[in-house]
Write an enzyme that holds these catalytic residues in place. Sequence first.
Site, PDB file in Angstrom:
ATOM      1  N   GLU A   1       6.042   4.236  11.789  1.00 38.54           N
ATOM      2  CA  GLU A   1       4.599   4.131  12.003  1.00 38.54           C
ATOM      3  C   GLU A   1       4.280   3.056  13.039  1.00 38.54           C
ATOM      4  OE1 GLU A   1       2.140   3.641   8.578  1.00 38.54           O
ATOM      5  OE2 GLU A   1       3.002   5.366   7.523  1.00 38.54           O
TER       6      GLU A   1
ATOM      7  N   GLU B   1       0.839  -1.209   0.000  1.00 42.22           N
ATOM      8  CA  GLU B   1       0.000   0.000   0.000  1.00 42.22           C
ATOM      9  C   GLU B   1       0.869   1.252   0.000  1.00 42.22           C
ATOM     10  OE1 GLU B   1      -2.376   2.678   3.153  1.00 42.22           O
ATOM     11  OE2 GLU B   1      -2.500   0.517   3.499  1.00 42.22           O
ATOM     12  N   HIS B   2       1.938   1.234   0.794  1.00 39.50           N
ATOM     13  CA  HIS B   2       2.870   2.371   0.820  1.00 39.50           C
ATOM     14  C   HIS B   2       3.581   2.535  -0.516  1.00 39.50           C
ATOM     15  CE1 HIS B   2       3.311   3.872   5.078  1.00 39.50           C
ATOM     16  NE2 HIS B   2       2.442   2.889   5.224  1.00 39.50           N
TER      17      HIS B   2
END
Length: 463
Positions: free
Chosen positions: A154, A77-78
């Site tokens: 994160e 996704e990143h």
Amino acid sequence: MGTRRAAAFLTLTRKRGAATYAQTLQNIPETQVTTLENGLRVASEESNQPTCTVGLWIEAGSRYEDTKTNGAAFFMEHMAFKGTKKRPGSAFEKEVESLGAHLNGYTSREQTAFYIKALSKDMPKVVELLSDLVQNCALEDSQIEKERGVILQELKEMDSNLADVTFDYLHATAYQGTSLAHTVEGTTENIKRLTRADLASYVDIHFKAPRMVLAAAGGISHRELVDAAKQHFTGAPLTHKGDSVPSLKHCRFTGSEIRARDDALPLAHIALAVEGPGWADPDNVVLNVANAIIGRYDRTFGGGKNQSSKLATLAVKHNLCHSFEPFNTSYSDTGLFGFHFVSDPLSVDDMMFCAQGEWMRLCTSTTESEVTRAKNYLRHAMVAQLDGTTRVCENIGSHLLHYGRRIPLEEWDARISAVDARMVRDVCSKYIYDKCPALAAVGPVEQLLDYNRIRSGMYWVRL
């Protein structure tokens, strides 16, 4: 007389301008669905808005990963936003910004989504950008190393969100030994170890046309959307190589607990859940009505002791917790039905006792008046889904993955209307009464009673 006439005129104007609930349900545009030759489903809801949201919903997530690859979906996704073979580096994001569009995405346990909100006239360009994103992701080594550092940071920040930590623990114990026990983000060790080959393999296995839904909502034409999809998604592969077809193994539920005691923390986070139904099970509607009866509470809410939720009234009266909220998290073939609360260390046991008592009351003595109130609350929440093209688009994409079709709001309304007090009692008894729950507790949880005592709160000895 003048004042009365003015008031009457304003009332008449309001009545003319406001649509009734029934009119709202009837006036919702039809969802059109077309399946391309390669298996890609294209779905849209047309409206006369100047903007549109177009997105790809993909049947992929952490449930499809194993212990070694857990975190690949989140990593991917990143990487999806960090350049394609046609638009290397930051060129992809700059092109999105040049349209004045908003690009976003998310990964969950069973699905991955990428969507763009833009002006309606830019819809064909948005479809081309999304096709480039999933078919030609560059996966440059330099960008992988850069995003690896971002994700690791994160993960550190996520550890401070105790509510999310508690729910990850809940999945870890409830579905121990299965893929649903994995966190969406993956482990720190895996993020450090995943290579370009791992990410490329993940894309090759999961990003197949039959596993994707191209959804759109707003001021668009379904025919133009289908034409754009045919033009740009013809390269999306249809079949898998060899025996690489991903399949979901059943994830068994285990009544168990995880306690992460930390007396240095000021508040305790507790989540208790039983096994719930999968997405397509009709019992979900009844359980959502049950959760609406329980209600939710936060100290910032007004109303005090006068709230409709009995549990909220008890929480205010006896200072039981800072907040509580029920949940019904569904997956393809299973789910978690439960509640989460945050309380002071010395109130943990009392809050657990009252919450379990509310569960038992749902199983034995739910009233029609409570059900009526809960159904009205659910109807309001359902209509709120119409707020904005992004929420409608997400609703379309998720529905086609979960149910194989977009369920109209009129059908949801009919299902909600069919629920009565007896149904709530019967369905709650089926899932809650005398079942072994899964428990996750984080923080100063010394006062929380042992598992067997909590298990004994899952039934009443009735004479």
